[in-house]
Design a protein around this motif. Structure first.
Motif, PDB file in Angstrom:
ATOM      1  N   HIS A   1      33.315  39.295  45.256  1.00  0.00           N
ATOM      2  CA  HIS A   1      33.777  40.235  46.501  1.00  0.00           C
ATOM      3  C   HIS A   1      33.005  39.261  47.650  1.00  0.00           C
ATOM      4  O   HIS A   1      32.186  38.347  47.998  1.00  0.00           O
TER       5      HIS A   1
ATOM      6  N   ARG B   1      39.322  36.116  50.352  1.00  0.00           N
ATOM      7  CA  ARG B   1      39.656  37.254  49.998  1.00  0.00           C
ATOM      8  C   ARG B   1      41.400  36.999  49.010  1.00  0.00           C
ATOM      9  O   ARG B   1      41.135  37.059  47.482  1.00  0.00           O
TER      10      ARG B   1
ATOM     11  N   VAL C   1      41.665  36.379  45.225  1.00  0.00           N
ATOM     12  CA  VAL C   1      42.753  37.474  44.646  1.00  0.00           C
ATOM     13  C   VAL C   1      44.194  36.595  44.535  1.00  0.00           C
ATOM     14  O   VAL C   1      44.910  36.403  43.079  1.00  0.00           O
TER      15      VAL C   1
ATOM     16  N   THR D   1      38.575  41.393  41.852  1.00  0.00           N
ATOM     17  CA  THR D   1      38.131  41.399  43.347  1.00  0.00           C
ATOM     18  C   THR D   1      37.319  42.386  42.338  1.00  0.00           C
ATOM     19  O   THR D   1      37.267  43.939  41.215  1.00  0.00           O
TER      20      THR D   1
ATOM     21  N   ASP E   1      38.378  46.531  47.471  1.00  0.00           N
ATOM     22  CA  ASP E   1      39.079  45.635  47.606  1.00  0.00           C
ATOM     23  C   ASP E   1      38.972  43.901  48.041  1.00  0.00           C
ATOM     24  O   ASP E   1      39.548  43.754  48.360  1.00  0.00           O
ATOM     25  N   GLY E   2      37.684  44.024  47.528  1.00  0.00           N
ATOM     26  CA  GLY E   2      37.008  42.478  47.343  1.00  0.00           C
ATOM     27  C   GLY E   2      36.187  42.432  48.835  1.00  0.00           C
ATOM     28  O   GLY E   2      36.024  41.276  49.395  1.00  0.00           O
TER      29      GLY E   2
END
Length: 263
Positions: free
Chosen positions: A165, A189, A193, A199, A206-207
């Motif tokens: 994260h 992020r 991804v 994540t 969502d990270g």
């Protein structure tokens, strides 16, 4: 002639970089450009515009555990309170320390960005010292006029919790925190991804993980984000974190994200 000479030298530098490291942030091929440069093609510098400074902050430090008085001393937290100067960080179940991981990855990121022509400043110059305190880490980017500041960490959550994260200061205390820092965190992020990294399953959304309690973020007046690369207590994350190939992968992704943000 001067254009051709510059193109040849730039291509040669790119080829040596790729040969020496096995990886490069530049995706453009260089083969053939030395032998037959296209006269009509515009000159494209290999390196970014001069003057872009990146601060890398490898969290914690190797000497902290032996100097508890120093790291427990209270310092401003950037929101009117205080907190300890620093902590020792976490470690894996086998004893591999977070400060060692942070230092390793930060050096790799430094080398990748330096090879692209960025000026890179580290918050510490070894993994055997004490500090700097979190408030000093938070103001370093301000003092050097950094275009981006990235703090590198790993987490110590219970086993089973996994994934990365990215934190940024929230609620924002200045314009850099309200916009550019969020953009930097989001770019980190998205790049992670895109590289296939998962994540976090246990914190944030969502990270992304907006936080008010991190002095290193609160004091910054430059675009700043903190990456928790994974959970050192989770076997799956730990296997990547403790692998040289895994650390190289984290470094490549972070460097790529910083270059994308600054581009």
């Amino acid at each position: 002639m001067r254009h051709r000479t510059w193109k040849s030298l730039a291509a040669l530098c790119g080829a040596l970089l790729i040969a020496g490291t096995g990886q490069s942030l530049a995706a453009a091929p260089v083969s053939g450009s030395l032998a037959r440069p296209a006269p009509e093609a515009p000159v494209r510098p290999l390196f970014p515009i001069a003057g872009q400074t990146v601060v890398l902050d490898p969290g914690h430090n190797g000497g902290g555990a032996a100097h508890t008085d120093e790291i427990n001393a209270q310092v401003p937290d950037g929101r009117g309170g205080t907190k300890p100067c620093n902590t020792t960080g976490t470690s894996g179940d086998d004893g591999y320390t977070e400060h060692e991981f942070n230092w390793d990855v930060a050096q790799r990121v430094r080398d990748l960005l330096s090879a692209r022509g960025y000026q890179v400043i580290m918050s510490r110059d070894s993994d055997t010292g004490v500090g700097p305190c979190v408030n000093d880490r938070g103001t370093l980017g301000n003092r050097v006029g950094a275009a981006a500041v990235v703090s590198i960490h790993a987490d110590g959550a219970p086993a089973g919790a996994h994934g990365f994260h990215v934190a940024y200061s929230s609620p924002a205390l200045n314009d850099a925190q309200s916009g550019p820092s969020v953009q930097l965190a989001t770019t980190l992020r998205d790049t992670m991804v895109g590289a296939g990294l998962a994540t976090s399953t246990y914190v944030g959304s969502d990270g992304l993980n907006p936080r008010a309690d991190l002095a290193g973020l609160n004091f910054s007046e430059r675009p700043t984000a903190l990456v928790e690369c994974g959970n050192m207590r989770d076997p799956g994350d730990a296997a990547v974190i403790e692998s040289p190939d895994g650390r190289a992968r984290f470094a490549q992704v972070i460097a790529t994200a910083v270059a994308a943000y600054l581009g």
